[in-house]
Design a protein around this motif. Structure first.
Motif, short mmCIF file in Angstrom:
data_model
loop_
_atom_site.label_atom_id
_atom_site.label_comp_id
_atom_site.label_asym_id
_atom_site.label_seq_id
_atom_site.Cartn_x
_atom_site.Cartn_y
_atom_site.Cartn_z
N LEU A 125 72.25 27.98 34.14
CA LEU A 125 71.50 28.33 35.34
C LEU A 125 72.50 28.40 36.49
CD1 LEU A 125 68.68 28.67 36.75
CD2 LEU A 125 68.67 26.19 37.01
N LEU A 126 72.45 29.46 37.27
CA LEU A 126 73.39 29.65 38.37
C LEU A 126 74.84 29.64 37.90
CD1 LEU A 126 71.58 27.33 40.90
CD2 LEU A 126 71.77 29.81 41.10
N GLY A 127 75.06 30.09 36.67
CA GLY A 127 76.41 30.15 36.13
C GLY A 127 76.95 28.81 35.65
N VAL A 128 76.14 27.75 35.72
CA VAL A 128 76.54 26.41 35.30
C VAL A 128 75.79 26.07 34.02
CG1 VAL A 128 76.54 23.97 35.92
CG2 VAL A 128 76.95 25.70 37.69
N THR A 129 76.50 25.55 33.03
CA THR A 129 75.89 25.17 31.75
C THR A 129 75.87 23.66 31.64
OG1 THR A 129 76.68 27.22 30.73
CG2 THR A 129 76.05 25.42 29.24
N LYS A 130 74.68 23.13 31.36
CA LYS A 130 74.47 21.69 31.18
C LYS A 130 73.63 21.46 29.93
CE LYS A 130 76.23 20.14 35.10
NZ LYS A 130 77.30 19.18 35.18
N GLU A 131 73.90 20.35 29.26
CA GLU A 131 73.09 19.97 28.11
C GLU A 131 71.79 19.35 28.59
OE1 GLU A 131 74.58 18.17 24.18
OE2 GLU A 131 73.79 16.45 25.30
N ILE A 132 70.67 19.77 28.01
CA ILE A 132 69.37 19.18 28.31
C ILE A 132 68.66 18.87 27.00
CG2 ILE A 132 69.17 20.41 30.52
CD1 ILE A 132 67.00 22.18 29.14
N GLN A 133 67.63 18.04 27.10
CA GLN A 133 66.78 17.74 25.95
C GLN A 133 65.35 18.13 26.29
OE1 GLN A 133 67.31 13.58 24.91
NE2 GLN A 133 68.83 14.16 23.39
N ILE A 134 64.66 18.69 25.30
CA ILE A 134 63.28 19.09 25.45
C ILE A 134 62.46 18.33 24.42
CG2 ILE A 134 61.66 21.02 25.43
CD1 ILE A 134 64.09 22.87 25.95
N ASP A 135 61.41 17.63 24.88
CA ASP A 135 60.48 16.97 23.98
C ASP A 135 59.46 18.00 23.53
OD1 ASP A 135 61.70 14.46 24.35
OD2 ASP A 135 60.56 14.15 26.19
N VAL A 136 59.36 18.21 22.22
CA VAL A 136 58.57 19.30 21.68
C VAL A 136 57.49 18.77 20.73
CG1 VAL A 136 58.67 21.39 20.25
CG2 VAL A 136 60.51 20.89 21.88
N SER A 137 56.31 19.36 20.84
CA SER A 137 55.21 19.10 19.90
C SER A 137 54.88 20.40 19.18
CB SER A 137 53.96 18.63 20.63
OG SER A 137 54.20 17.43 21.30
N LYS A 138 54.77 20.32 17.88
CA LYS A 138 54.33 21.49 17.13
C LYS A 138 52.83 21.61 17.32
CE LYS A 138 54.07 23.54 12.59
NZ LYS A 138 54.18 23.26 11.15
N ILE A 139 52.38 22.79 17.74
CA ILE A 139 50.95 23.03 17.92
C ILE A 139 50.32 23.45 16.60
CG2 ILE A 139 49.22 24.42 19.13
CD1 ILE A 139 51.29 24.65 21.46
N GLY A 140 50.98 24.37 15.90
CA GLY A 140 50.46 24.81 14.61
C GLY A 140 51.16 26.06 14.14
N GLU A 141 50.83 26.46 12.93
CA GLU A 141 51.37 27.71 12.37
C GLU A 141 50.43 28.22 11.31
OE1 GLU A 141 54.90 27.61 9.68
OE2 GLU A 141 54.92 25.47 10.17
N GLY A 142 50.46 29.54 11.11
CA GLY A 142 49.63 30.15 10.08
C GLY A 142 49.42 31.63 10.30
N ASP A 143 48.59 32.21 9.44
CA ASP A 143 48.30 33.64 9.51
C ASP A 143 47.50 33.96 10.77
OD1 ASP A 143 49.49 34.09 7.01
OD2 ASP A 143 47.63 33.58 5.95
N ASP A 144 47.79 35.15 11.34
CA ASP A 144 47.00 35.61 12.48
C ASP A 144 46.04 36.71 12.02
OD1 ASP A 144 48.37 38.11 12.52
OD2 ASP A 144 49.80 37.42 14.02
N PRO A 145 45.09 37.12 12.85
CA PRO A 145 44.10 38.13 12.45
C PRO A 145 44.67 39.54 12.27
CG PRO A 145 43.34 36.91 14.38
CD PRO A 145 44.75 36.53 14.14
#
Length: 184
Positions: A125-145
């Protein structure tokens, strides 16, 4: 001997067939990058980035092999107030004339249990690179219509704008990310 070789080949193929690549569904508006920042300590300014794209690979059997890349068009910042958006876009904050793109590239994915993940990566961001962590929850996966297959995740993270060299530091920005991908 031929049967043994065929069985071994089929077993090996079945073990690698679960990983897949996904395109983040921004065309169908099934993905969002939203932010919240304190306004003078009295309330919050909330907004979003209207334009972004990206892709991820996901393997439910081996989450640690997953990867994600997201490209954000910083010129698309939208806080529902044109004058404020102009200021956020200025050299005081996002400096979009010089840095029209921000980018996140994962470097590590850790499963922490019950569909929860920690995604570590580099945010530029703004030409500066920093390490970050993102807390993630899987919502779901599967076939779509429509005959496709989708996977969806929600993530939260916070960054300090001063870490990226903003001219005016307005402190902590909290992000809420909703990413739904279409398997390619």
């Amino acid at each position: 001997m031929k049967k043994l070789l065929l069985a071994s080949a089929l077993l090996a193929a079945s073990q690698v067939a679960t990983a897949a690549d996904y395109k983040i569904d921004t065309d169908g508006a099934h993905a969002f990058i939203q932010f919240k920042v304190s306004h003078l300590g009295y309330s919050y300014v909330m907004g979003r980035f209207n334009k972004f794209d990206g892709q991820f690979s996901w393997d439910a059997d081996k989450p640690e092999a997953s990867k994600i890349t997201v490209n954000i068009d910083t010129t698309s910042v939208d806080s529902n107030h044109a004058k404020r958006d102009k200021h956020i876009s200025s050299p005081d904050f996002l400096n979009v004339d010089k840095f029209a793109t921000a980018k996140f590239v994962s470097t590590k994915v850790e499963e922490v249990g019950d569909g929860e993940l920690t995604v570590t990566g580099n945010l530029t961001l703004l030409g500066v690179t920093k390490e970050i962590q993102i807390d993630v929850s899987k919502i779901g996966e599967g076939d779509d219509p429509w005959g496709g297959y989708r996977a969806g995740f929600e993530g939260t993270t916070s960054i300090q704008m001063g870490d990226f060299g903003t001219k005016m530091d307005f402190g902590t920005v909290d992000f809420n990310l909703v990413l739904e991908g279409i398997r390619q």
